[in-house]
Design an enzyme around this catalytic site. Structure first.
Site, mmCIF file in Angstrom:
data_model
loop_
_atom_site.group_PDB
_atom_site.id
_atom_site.type_symbol
_atom_site.label_atom_id
_atom_site.label_comp_id
_atom_site.label_asym_id
_atom_site.label_seq_id
_atom_site.Cartn_x
_atom_site.Cartn_y
_atom_site.Cartn_z
ATOM 1 N N CYS A 2 -53.178 15.325 -51.288
ATOM 2 C CA CYS A 2 -51.507 15.635 -51.452
ATOM 3 C C CYS A 2 -51.453 16.471 -52.660
ATOM 4 O O CYS A 2 -51.535 16.328 -54.048
ATOM 5 C CB CYS A 2 -50.450 15.322 -51.212
ATOM 6 S SG CYS A 2 -50.871 14.086 -49.387
HETATM 7 N N1 GLN Z 1 -50.817 8.474 -48.688
HETATM 8 C C1 GLN Z 1 -50.095 9.472 -48.589
HETATM 9 C C2 GLN Z 1 -50.122 10.192 -47.264
HETATM 10 O O1 GLN Z 1 -51.139 9.656 -45.648
HETATM 11 C C3 GLN Z 1 -49.213 10.692 -49.666
HETATM 12 C C4 GLN Z 1 -51.005 11.729 -48.924
HETATM 13 C C5 GLN Z 1 -51.875 11.896 -50.645
HETATM 14 O O2 GLN Z 1 -51.490 11.834 -51.776
HETATM 15 N N2 GLN Z 1 -53.235 12.228 -50.173
HETATM 16 O O3 GLN Z 1 -49.406 10.206 -46.285
#
Ligand code: GLN
Length: 245
Positions: A2
């Site tokens: 993200c």
């Molecule tokens: N782990 C969280 C999700 O899957 C944030 C996403 C990320 O940073 N990869 O929503």
């Protein structure tokens, strides 16, 4: 892993916040520059929250940001002096669904998590035990990010926002070592953020404050935030303090 971004400053369109710069969030969705080994693209949806006199506006879509025409038509008509936006790369095992897209919004606050909680959900069980059961049943999505948001909301009712965010990160870092915990919270006037085991940059001057997982352009005024930091940013004000006291 993200990417997220917070903007405070002169009124801009939400579409502009999402697309401005040679490395805008839109660009970072397929060509991020600094993922630190946590994935390759951010194609599992996106979202934005913005503040107006009428409250917090909110738009999310679980499709890749580049497929949504609203970014360059509808959202270019929505203007605000404060925007929190995120693009998502779902952690393995977590659903690709609108409800799981950041930002999460409640009252005057918007929140995003860029990272992953190791050992989730077991590692967060003790922290979640402080939250009323009804609030746990209202979990926005079955993800680590939504669980962090639920625990944070509970603490926001008792603590000042910066204190609540820093305390949460310290507690999760202790309960789930090795987690990537870039959290971003805003009330439309201040940006509170953490950088733990992930990239984070800031650009603050007397006109605006921008914090982001990675710079959105090559402007030399971007400043990389050291790992394990807590950031408080507002127009003309920046505080970066170490997480470890
Ligand atoms: N782990 C969280 C999700 O899957 C944030 C996403 C990320 O940073 N990869 O929503």
């Amino acid at each position: 892993m993200c990417r997220h971004l917070g903007y405070l400053g002169p009124a801009r369109s939400v579409g502009d916040v999402l697309t401005a710069g040679t490395s805008s969030l839109m660009q970072q969705s397929w060509a991020p520059r600094d993922m630190r080994g946590g994935g390759t693209v951010n194609a599992d949806g996106f979202g934005a929250a913005w503040w107006t006199d009428g409250g917090v506006g909110h738009y999310r879509n679980p499709m890749p940001i580049w497929t949504d025409p609203a970014v360059t038509d509808t959202l270019t008509s929505v203007r605000s002096t404060a925007v929190l936006a995120a693009i998502r790369s779902a952690t393995v095992g977590m659903p690709v669904d609108r409800s799981a897209c950041a930002p999460f919004v409640a009252g005057t606050f918007a929140f995003s998590h860029n990272g992953v909680v190791t050992g989730w959900p077991h590692s967060l069980a003790a922290l979640a035990a402080d939250v009323p059961t009804v609030d746990l049943l209202r979990l926005a999505a079955p993800t680590d990010a939504a669980a962090l948001w639920t625990v944070l909301q509970h603490r926001l009712g008792r603590q000042e926002p910066g204190e609540a965010l820093a305390g949460l990160v310290r507690d999760v870092d202790a309960a789930a070592p090795g987690s990537r915990l870039n959290l971003l919270l805003s009330d439309g006037r201040t940006l509170w953020a953490t950088a733990v085991h992930h990239a984070f940059s800031v650009r603050v001057d007397g006109e605006s404050a921008v914090v982001a997982s990675e710079p959105t352009d090559d402007d030399p005024s971007w400043r990389a935030v050291p790992d394990r930091s807590i950031v408080t940013a507002a127009v003309g004000a920046l505080e970066v303090t170490p997480l470890d006291r």
